[in-house]
Every structure is written in structure tokens, then in C-alpha cells.
Write a protein that holds these residues in place. Structure first.
Motif, PDB file in Angstrom:
ATOM      1  N   LEU A 161     -23.834 -48.576  85.910  1.00  0.00           N
ATOM      2  CA  LEU A 161     -25.143 -48.215  85.778  1.00  0.00           C
ATOM      3  C   LEU A 161     -25.465 -47.091  86.043  1.00  0.00           C
ATOM      4  O   LEU A 161     -26.498 -46.789  85.737  1.00  0.00           O
ATOM      5  CB  LEU A 161     -25.583 -49.176  86.772  1.00  0.00           C
ATOM      6  CG  LEU A 161     -25.930 -50.439  87.197  1.00  0.00           C
ATOM      7  CD1 LEU A 161     -27.040 -51.356  87.674  1.00  0.00           C
ATOM      8  CD2 LEU A 161     -26.943 -50.778  84.942  1.00  0.00           C
ATOM      9  N   ASP A 162     -24.894 -46.325  87.013  1.00  0.00           N
ATOM     10  CA  ASP A 162     -25.228 -44.583  87.775  1.00  0.00           C
ATOM     11  C   ASP A 162     -24.750 -43.827  86.407  1.00  0.00           C
ATOM     12  O   ASP A 162     -25.672 -43.056  86.162  1.00  0.00           O
ATOM     13  CB  ASP A 162     -24.387 -44.571  88.415  1.00  0.00           C
ATOM     14  CG  ASP A 162     -25.290 -44.611  89.806  1.00  0.00           C
ATOM     15  OD1 ASP A 162     -26.251 -45.449  90.252  1.00  0.00           O
ATOM     16  OD2 ASP A 162     -24.264 -45.111  90.883  1.00  0.00           O
ATOM     17  N   SER A 163     -23.530 -44.029  85.953  1.00  0.00           N
ATOM     18  CA  SER A 163     -23.585 -44.032  84.799  1.00  0.00           C
ATOM     19  C   SER A 163     -23.771 -43.649  83.335  1.00  0.00           C
ATOM     20  O   SER A 163     -24.087 -42.244  82.757  1.00  0.00           O
ATOM     21  CB  SER A 163     -21.675 -43.271  84.158  1.00  0.00           C
ATOM     22  OG  SER A 163     -20.930 -43.313  85.676  1.00  0.00           O
ATOM     23  N   GLN A 164     -24.478 -45.079  83.030  1.00  0.00           N
ATOM     24  CA  GLN A 164     -24.862 -45.485  81.995  1.00  0.00           C
ATOM     25  C   GLN A 164     -26.493 -44.514  82.030  1.00  0.00           C
ATOM     26  O   GLN A 164     -27.250 -44.657  81.344  1.00  0.00           O
ATOM     27  CB  GLN A 164     -25.039 -47.144  81.908  1.00  0.00           C
ATOM     28  CG  GLN A 164     -25.833 -47.083  81.076  1.00  0.00           C
ATOM     29  CD  GLN A 164     -24.679 -47.076  79.214  1.00  0.00           C
ATOM     30  OE1 GLN A 164     -23.971 -46.742  80.027  1.00  0.00           O
ATOM     31  NE2 GLN A 164     -25.105 -47.825  78.380  1.00  0.00           N
ATOM     32  N   PHE A 165     -26.955 -44.582  83.170  1.00  0.00           N
ATOM     33  CA  PHE A 165     -28.713 -44.116  83.699  1.00  0.00           C
ATOM     34  C   PHE A 165     -28.612 -43.135  82.933  1.00  0.00           C
ATOM     35  O   PHE A 165     -29.581 -42.530  82.385  1.00  0.00           O
ATOM     36  CB  PHE A 165     -29.410 -44.407  85.420  1.00  0.00           C
ATOM     37  CG  PHE A 165     -29.310 -45.584  85.483  1.00  0.00           C
ATOM     38  CD1 PHE A 165     -29.627 -46.859  84.693  1.00  0.00           C
ATOM     39  CD2 PHE A 165     -29.091 -45.912  87.000  1.00  0.00           C
ATOM     40  CE1 PHE A 165     -30.177 -47.698  85.367  1.00  0.00           C
ATOM     41  CE2 PHE A 165     -29.958 -47.198  87.557  1.00  0.00           C
ATOM     42  CZ  PHE A 165     -29.637 -48.316  86.103  1.00  0.00           C
TER      43      PHE A 165
ATOM     44  N   PHE B  97     -29.324 -34.730  94.047  1.00  0.00           N
ATOM     45  CA  PHE B  97     -27.620 -34.908  94.361  1.00  0.00           C
ATOM     46  C   PHE B  97     -26.907 -36.488  93.845  1.00  0.00           C
ATOM     47  O   PHE B  97     -25.837 -36.703  93.361  1.00  0.00           O
ATOM     48  CB  PHE B  97     -27.678 -34.704  95.178  1.00  0.00           C
ATOM     49  CG  PHE B  97     -26.166 -34.956  96.181  1.00  0.00           C
ATOM     50  CD1 PHE B  97     -25.407 -33.609  95.907  1.00  0.00           C
ATOM     51  CD2 PHE B  97     -26.211 -35.593  97.282  1.00  0.00           C
ATOM     52  CE1 PHE B  97     -24.111 -34.275  96.774  1.00  0.00           C
ATOM     53  CE2 PHE B  97     -24.615 -35.951  97.782  1.00  0.00           C
ATOM     54  CZ  PHE B  97     -24.366 -34.843  97.417  1.00  0.00           C
ATOM     55  N   LEU B  98     -27.511 -37.441  94.446  1.00  0.00           N
ATOM     56  CA  LEU B  98     -27.871 -38.782  94.337  1.00  0.00           C
ATOM     57  C   LEU B  98     -27.364 -39.028  92.626  1.00  0.00           C
ATOM     58  O   LEU B  98     -26.478 -39.996  92.725  1.00  0.00           O
ATOM     59  CB  LEU B  98     -28.311 -40.131  94.648  1.00  0.00           C
ATOM     60  CG  LEU B  98     -28.536 -39.949  96.659  1.00  0.00           C
ATOM     61  CD1 LEU B  98     -29.007 -40.764  97.126  1.00  0.00           C
ATOM     62  CD2 LEU B  98     -26.998 -39.806  97.485  1.00  0.00           C
ATOM     63  N   SER B  99     -27.815 -38.289  92.068  1.00  0.00           N
ATOM     64  CA  SER B  99     -28.012 -39.206  90.286  1.00  0.00           C
ATOM     65  C   SER B  99     -26.814 -38.615  89.831  1.00  0.00           C
ATOM     66  O   SER B  99     -26.049 -38.833  89.114  1.00  0.00           O
ATOM     67  CB  SER B  99     -29.359 -38.870  89.446  1.00  0.00           C
ATOM     68  OG  SER B  99     -30.827 -39.471  90.493  1.00  0.00           O
ATOM     69  N   SER B 100     -27.013 -37.595  90.294  1.00  0.00           N
ATOM     70  CA  SER B 100     -25.835 -36.429  89.862  1.00  0.00           C
ATOM     71  C   SER B 100     -24.621 -36.977  89.992  1.00  0.00           C
ATOM     72  O   SER B 100     -22.997 -37.145  89.265  1.00  0.00           O
ATOM     73  CB  SER B 100     -25.448 -34.900  89.910  1.00  0.00           C
ATOM     74  OG  SER B 100     -27.047 -34.361  89.588  1.00  0.00           O
TER      75      SER B 100
ATOM     76  N   LYS C 123     -35.088 -42.996  92.296  1.00  0.00           N
ATOM     77  CA  LYS C 123     -35.672 -44.069  93.644  1.00  0.00           C
ATOM     78  C   LYS C 123     -34.054 -45.235  93.630  1.00  0.00           C
ATOM     79  O   LYS C 123     -33.523 -45.609  94.785  1.00  0.00           O
ATOM     80  CB  LYS C 123     -36.744 -45.017  93.688  1.00  0.00           C
ATOM     81  CG  LYS C 123     -37.961 -44.071  93.682  1.00  0.00           C
ATOM     82  CD  LYS C 123     -38.274 -43.178  95.513  1.00  0.00           C
ATOM     83  CE  LYS C 123     -39.725 -42.399  95.614  1.00  0.00           C
ATOM     84  NZ  LYS C 123     -39.663 -41.113  94.453  1.00  0.00           N
ATOM     85  N   VAL C 124     -33.609 -45.792  92.837  1.00  0.00           N
ATOM     86  CA  VAL C 124     -32.656 -46.822  92.573  1.00  0.00           C
ATOM     87  C   VAL C 124     -31.302 -46.002  92.672  1.00  0.00           C
ATOM     88  O   VAL C 124     -30.394 -46.982  92.976  1.00  0.00           O
ATOM     89  CB  VAL C 124     -32.878 -46.890  90.895  1.00  0.00           C
ATOM     90  CG1 VAL C 124     -31.460 -47.657  91.068  1.00  0.00           C
ATOM     91  CG2 VAL C 124     -33.626 -47.856  90.254  1.00  0.00           C
TER      92      VAL C 124
ATOM     93  N   VAL D  17     -35.859 -50.840  82.083  1.00  0.00           N
ATOM     94  CA  VAL D  17     -37.141 -51.062  82.986  1.00  0.00           C
ATOM     95  C   VAL D  17     -36.501 -50.390  83.781  1.00  0.00           C
ATOM     96  O   VAL D  17     -37.168 -49.468  84.724  1.00  0.00           O
ATOM     97  CB  VAL D  17     -36.586 -52.706  84.278  1.00  0.00           C
ATOM     98  CG1 VAL D  17     -37.434 -52.665  85.164  1.00  0.00           C
ATOM     99  CG2 VAL D  17     -36.366 -53.538  82.971  1.00  0.00           C
ATOM    100  N   CYS D  18     -35.437 -49.661  84.642  1.00  0.00           N
ATOM    101  CA  CYS D  18     -34.932 -48.482  85.737  1.00  0.00           C
ATOM    102  C   CYS D  18     -35.725 -47.365  85.437  1.00  0.00           C
ATOM    103  O   CYS D  18     -35.301 -46.232  86.327  1.00  0.00           O
ATOM    104  CB  CYS D  18     -33.677 -48.807  86.112  1.00  0.00           C
ATOM    105  SG  CYS D  18     -33.167 -50.275  86.767  1.00  0.00           S
TER     106      CYS D  18
END
Length: 628
Positions: free
Chosen positions: A401-405, A32-35, A245-246, A234-235
Motif C-alpha cells: 500500500l505504501d508504494s502504491q500510494f 520521511f515515512l511516506s518516502s 497520517k495513514v 479513500v486514503c
């Protein structure tokens, strides 16, 4: 192959067991958080507020809501459901309709192009964040070595005091004059620049005159870009278990900072003027096509349709996860965040206009103009300005960073699912891709890099993602068949989509997307930046981005058709590439068994002419559904 290495499936054919199981999310909340982090990005903060301002204020929320309900959420739900059902990346899901495998490659190309320039933005954010750790922000004054005579930090103060700038000085000789009388004085017209604008142009970018003058590398930018890619690697190098987790930090932190900014913003003088400007509707604007087109493009950019990221994130879910709930929850939270960010940004813009003695229109900016010029300027007007600058750029960093991940993970997942041998060398492939994309972004760290950046931003993810969304919807709902698709969803969550979703997928969504594609082409505007109009050859290069991504759709259709040579007539071959192949279906055998059991009267056929295509770790099954 030994008996222990074999596994028999419904069709009776042995297949090799998975040598390396595919990852899954440790917890639903990580998915959920990643999305949410993928959807809630920089566009929510620096694109949406400007679109509202530019398209009738609060009236823009009407086309925005319409496009969200009729196109955004239906496609969002469809992409997530496809990824979760197959546990595959954006390429391998097209085992459902092999003729349209090129859609997956188009998504990968778009995500890769955006990844390249998106990390340049993150590099700029890193740079601004680092230089904000100081007692006095370096863009507060005009007495730095990079400033020009056109830099004037006193312009706003002069206007507020009732004076005007004349020959680079503030004069009070014309106090009491009307604007018309001042215009008639024929004073020298000077286009003044703020210290923050000159800092971005002449210190950070050291901007040249155009693409024809690329100049030298700006080493601070270059090192920050290197840091961005190292952090990305690294992430993600340990897979979704590490990145999951990040996101606990990178997703929650922007909301906390936005809330802090809102509390601070509404305590500033002039904030109400900015908020009223943001929400005041101009209904007549809705009679034009522009706000409807801008609403659709904002929805696509904001919730990430057509990039492949939604399906990628959902592909790591358990088969029976409630994807319907997740699609509604994430998409609605994302859009609410955009509106919330609009209140935050315009409360601060209202304060800026009040402090500088100018109109709201004079301080409203979009994209890089808001992030690296307007807001840094606003920070200098606040008490303890370095603190607010640091908080703002930390927020932008975590949003980016979230979107790039997710975009980078989309490229990785698509390749390892389509070419399973890469799974055993995933680390090496990530290193190669990281180095490759870093090298592609290096020219944007040169003096003329901002113009190359603008080309990427202008062309890489424009109308082409609308075309991808349109073709994707038609392929799944019209060719694979909405009845088959509904049964697939029922196998996952226990019930079929209602009539609303069927009408949207069949009629409303394709119609709206077709309108937007046509309107985008008719109203095409050549790329430009800061008054610089790109030459014809640069425009031609820019068009290569959407063309390259879209050519994969007919290209792979022809490739799949050619593979069926000697397998019957033209129509026979066409039927083969528009039916699911043997690799289609849930990845795990127990999920396949459940799928076949739950599906009512599936009319299962042997598709003898279809060979397994890129089955990878899928359990091959000698069945395929008839297309409705």
C-alpha cells in the motif's frame, strides 16, 4: 484583473495569484515515512533475498553497495532535490530544460503501468489474509476439490524418512540406496506440487493454459481488486494531509512484523543453515556481468528511481528542508531493510528445508512464488499457523500500500501541476483515474490473468527506467548545467554538493547506467511464466510498454522544437528549448527572491524568445540562467 488580484515579480510582469495553494506536509516526519514507505516495498522482501542467493550470496553485497553509492544515491538525491526546489511534479520540473519534458511523461507512464498490476498483487494479499482467518489453513492438505493427483503433502516427510515416492505412494523398498542407484531404477519421474502451489494456481487463480485461454472472471479476486482501489481512493482523496497520517501505521507496522518474524525465525531448528546459505560469498561470481546488472536493477526497483515518486514526495516539502539529509537517510535505511529482510526470509527458508528434508535450493523462490507459495507453505509448518499467515500478509499489505500510494499520487500530482485547471476538479480526476486503472486490471482477474500480469511485470518497468535515469542525469547535469543545479541546492540547504556528487553525476552514474542498458538489451530474455513461453505476438505487445514510455522523450522534444517555429535559426530554436523557461524556479515568490539573492553572479538574461510554458501556479519570472 483588479489590483488585488495581481502580484508583481522581479521582471515586472503581473501574474494572477494562486487561487488554491499547493499542499505541504504537516510535519517533516510524515514526508520521511511516506518516502521510506515508497522505497521499502514488496521488492525488499521477495526480490532482494533471491537476488542475493542467485548472485553469489554475501558477495552480491559488493556490487549492490557499489551501485548504491555510484548510481542509486546520486540519482535519488538529484530527483528529490529537483522536486523540492520547484514544488512540482515530475513533468513540470522540466521547465528547467523544456526539450526533455518527455522524461516526466515517461515517468508518469511507468508509474501508471506499475500501479495497474501492483494493485492486483494487493488484491491477492487481501484474499490470502481473509482466508487465513480460520482454524486450518486451506493449503495445508491435498484433499480439497481443486487438488490434483500431483499434489503431495507427504513428499517431504517421505524423503525425510528415507523413502521415495513411487506411483503416488511413499515406499521404503529402496532404503540405503544411493542417489545414483535410485536414478538407475528408472522409476516414473513425477513433478510433484505442494498444496500451497496448487492452492495458488487452481483455487486463487484457477489458472488456464495461457494467454490464448483467458477464461472467466474469478470473482473473489475481482472483489478484492475493487477493495484495493476503493481503499486507495479513500486514503488519497483528501490529499497528503490524510495520506501522511495513514503512513504512521502502514510504514511502522512492516518493521514491527519483520522483527517479530526474525525473533521467531532464529528460534526455529535449521534457521542457521538458511542464514549461512544467504551470507556465504561466492567470489568467482563477481567476475561475471550478471550480478552487477542485477544489483543495478535491484537498486532502481528498490529505491524507486525513474518512477517520479521521489520528486513527487519531495515537492510537498518546505523549500529549505534539508533534502541532502533526507536522501541519504531514506536510501540507506531502505537498503538496510533489504538486508534485514534477507536474514528474516532465509531463517524461515532454512527451517522449511530442515522440516521437509530437502536442500535450500529446493525451497528458495522469488516474487509471487515466495509470497504466495513458499511462505504459505512455511506457515503450515509453524505452530498456530493461521496467526503467522495473517501477520505475514498484513506485512505484505502494508508494504504494498505504501508504494502504491506514492505511485498513484505521482500520476495525480504530475497532471494537476502540468495542467493547473485540473486542480479545481482533482476529486473528479481521481475518480476517473481510479475507475480507469481498475478496469485495466480486471483482465488480470480472469483465469488467464496471471499471464497478462507477468507481461506487465516483465516489461512495464524494466530497462526503460534505466534509460529514463540515464537521460535524466545527462539533461540536468550536462545541459541545464551542474553549476546551476549546485546553486539551486545551495539556495535550499545553504551549501553546494561536494566534489563526490559532481563526479558521480557527470561520469560514474551515466557510465554505469549506459552499461546496464546495453547489457539488458544484449542479455534480453523473453517473458515466461511457470514453463509457459509467451508467443511472439504477446512479446510484441509487451514491448509496447517500454516503447510507449520512452517515445515520449523524443516526441516532446520535437513538439517543443516545433513550438519555436519562426523564432530564429535552427541553433537559436535549439537554445530556446534547452534553456529554462519563465516558469522555472521555486514556486513561492519569497523562495524565488531568496534563490536570486543567494545565487552568486548568476548572469541573468532576458529570454525574450521563451514564453511561459505550463506555468500553472508558478510565479512567472522574466529570467533564465545561462547553461554552463
Amino acid at each position: 484583473m483588479s489590483n488585488s488580484a495581481q502580484k508583481y515579480v522581479a521582471g515586472g510582469s503581473p501574474i494572477q495569484k494562486q487561487e488554491k495553494p499547493r499542499e505541504q506536509w504537516s510535519r517533516w516526519f510524515e514526508f520521511f515515512l511516506s518516502s521510506l514507505g515508497y522505497c521499502v516495498g514488496l521488492g525488499n522482501v521477495w526480490r532482494f533475498p533471491f537476488k542475493v542467493y542467485n548472485n553469489g550470496g554475501g558477495a552480491f553485497l559488493i556490487p549492490y553497495a557499489v551501485m548504491l553509492c555510484f548510481a542509486g544515491i546520486p540519482l535519488f538525491y538529484m530527483e528529490m532535490a529537483m522536486g523540492q526546489f520547484t514544488s512540482s511534479g515530475p513533468i513540470s520540473v522540466w521547465n528547467a530544460v523544456p526539450a526533455f519534458r518527455g522524461i516526466g511523461y515517461a515517468m508518469v507512464f511507468v508509474s501508471m503501468f506499475v500501479c495497474i498490476y501492483y494493485n492486483v498483487i494487493i488484491a491477492w494479499v487481501f484474499y490470502y489474509m481473509f482466508v487465513s482467518f480460520t482454524a486450518t489453513l486451506p493449503w495445508e492438505k491435498c484433499d480439497n476439490r481443486w487438488n490434483t493427483r500431483l499434489c503431495n503433502a507427504l513428499q517431504g516427510e517421505c524423503k525425510q524418512a528415507g523413502g521415495i515416492m513411487n506411483n503416488f505412494t511413499c515406499t521404503m523398498d529402496y532404503v540405503g540406496y544411493t542417489e545414483a542407484e535410485i536414478e538407475g531404477l528408472d522409476l516414473p519421474k513425477v513433478q510433484w506440487r505442494s498444496p500451497s502451489e496448487e492452492y495458488f494456481k487452481y483455487r486463487v487463480l484457477n489458472q488456464s493454459e495461457g494467454l490464448h485461454e483467458m477464461g472467466n472472471f474469478q470473482w473473489p479476486q475481482t472483489l478484492c481488486l475493487l477493495l484495493s482501489w476503493v481503499l486507495m481512493f479513500v486514503c488519497l482523496c483528501r490529499g497528503i494531509h490524510a495520506s501522511g497520517k495513514v503512513v504512521y501505521i502502514t510504514v511502522s507496522l512492516p518493521f514491527i512484523i519483520l522483527f517479530i518474524f526474525l525473533i521467531r525465525g532464529v528460534t526455529l531448528e535449521g534457521h542457521l543453515k538458511g542464514i549461512i546459505f544467504f551470507i556465504t560469498p561466492k567470489w568467482e561470481v563477481l567476475l561475471t556481468a550478471q550480478p552487477w546488472k542485477d544489483a543495478a536493477t535491484q537498486i532502481f526497483y528498490s529505491i524507486g528511481i525513474g518512477f517520479g515518486g521521489l520528486g513527487t514526495m519531495a515537492s510537498y516539502n518546505k523549500f529549505h528542508n534539508n533534502v541532502y539529509r533526507d536522501a541519504l537517510l531514506v536510501s540507506l535505511m531502505n537498503c538496510c531493510t533489504s538486508v534485514f529482510a534477507g536474514f528474516v526470509i532465509f531463517s524461515i527458508i532454512g527451517y522449511m528445508a530442515h522440516e521437509l528434508g530437502v536442500e535450500i535450493e529446493d525451497v528458495v523462490a522469488e516474487g509471487t512464488g515466495l509470497a504466495f507459495i513458499a511462505y504459505p507453505k512455511a506457515a503450515t509448518l509453524l505452530p498456530i499457523s493461521p496467526l503467522w499467515s495473517i501477520l505475514f500478509f498484513i506485512m505484505l499489505l502494508t508494504l504494498g500500500l505504501d508504494s502504491q500510494f506514492c505511485m498513484f499520487e505521482t500520476v495525480i500530482t504530475a497532471l494537476v501541476d502540468e495542467f493547473p485547471k485540473l486542480r479545481h476538479n482533482k476529486m473528479l480526476m481521481m475518480i476517473v483515474l481510479t475507475i480507469f486503472m481498475f478496469c485495466c486490471g480486471l483482465p488480470m482477474c480472469m483465469q488467464g490473468g496471471i499471464f497478462l500480469f507477468t507481461m506487465f511485470d516483465w516489461y512495464s518497468a524494466g530497462f526503460n527506467i534505466m534509460v529514463v535515469g540515464l537521460v535524466e542525469c545527462l539533461a540536468i547535469q550536462w545541459i541545464y548545467g551542474w553549476s546551476n543545479f549546485n546553486k539551486d541546492i545551495k539556495a535550499m540547504i545553504g551549501f553546494e554538493p561536494g566534489i563526490w556528487w559532481r563526479i558521480c553525476w557527470w561520469v560514474f552514474t551515466p557510465a554505469l547506467l549506459a552499461f546496464i542498458v546495453i547489457f539488458s538489451l544484449v542479455q534480453y530474455t523473453p517473458a515466461n511464466y511457470d514453463g509457459y513461453v509467451f508467443p511472439w505476438w504477446a512479446q510484441l505487445i509487451g514491448w509496447m510498454f517500454p516503447i510507449c514510455s520512452l517515445l515520449t522523450i523524443p516526441g516532446f522534444a520535437l513538439y517543443e522544437f516545433k513550438k519555436t517555429a519562426g523564432r530564429g535559426s535552427f541553433m537559436d530554436r535549439l537554445r530556446i528549448i534547452t534553456k529554462p523557461n519563465r516558469a522555472w524556479g521555486p514556486r513561492l515568490q519569497e523562495d524565488r527572491d531568496h534563490w536570486m539573492k543567494v545565487t552568486t553572479n548568476p548572469k541573468v538574461l532576458m529570454n525574450a524568445n521563451t514564453e511561459p510554458q505550463h506555468a500553472g501556479n508558478h510565479t512567472a519570472v522574466n529570467r533564465s540562467f545561462e547553461v554552463d
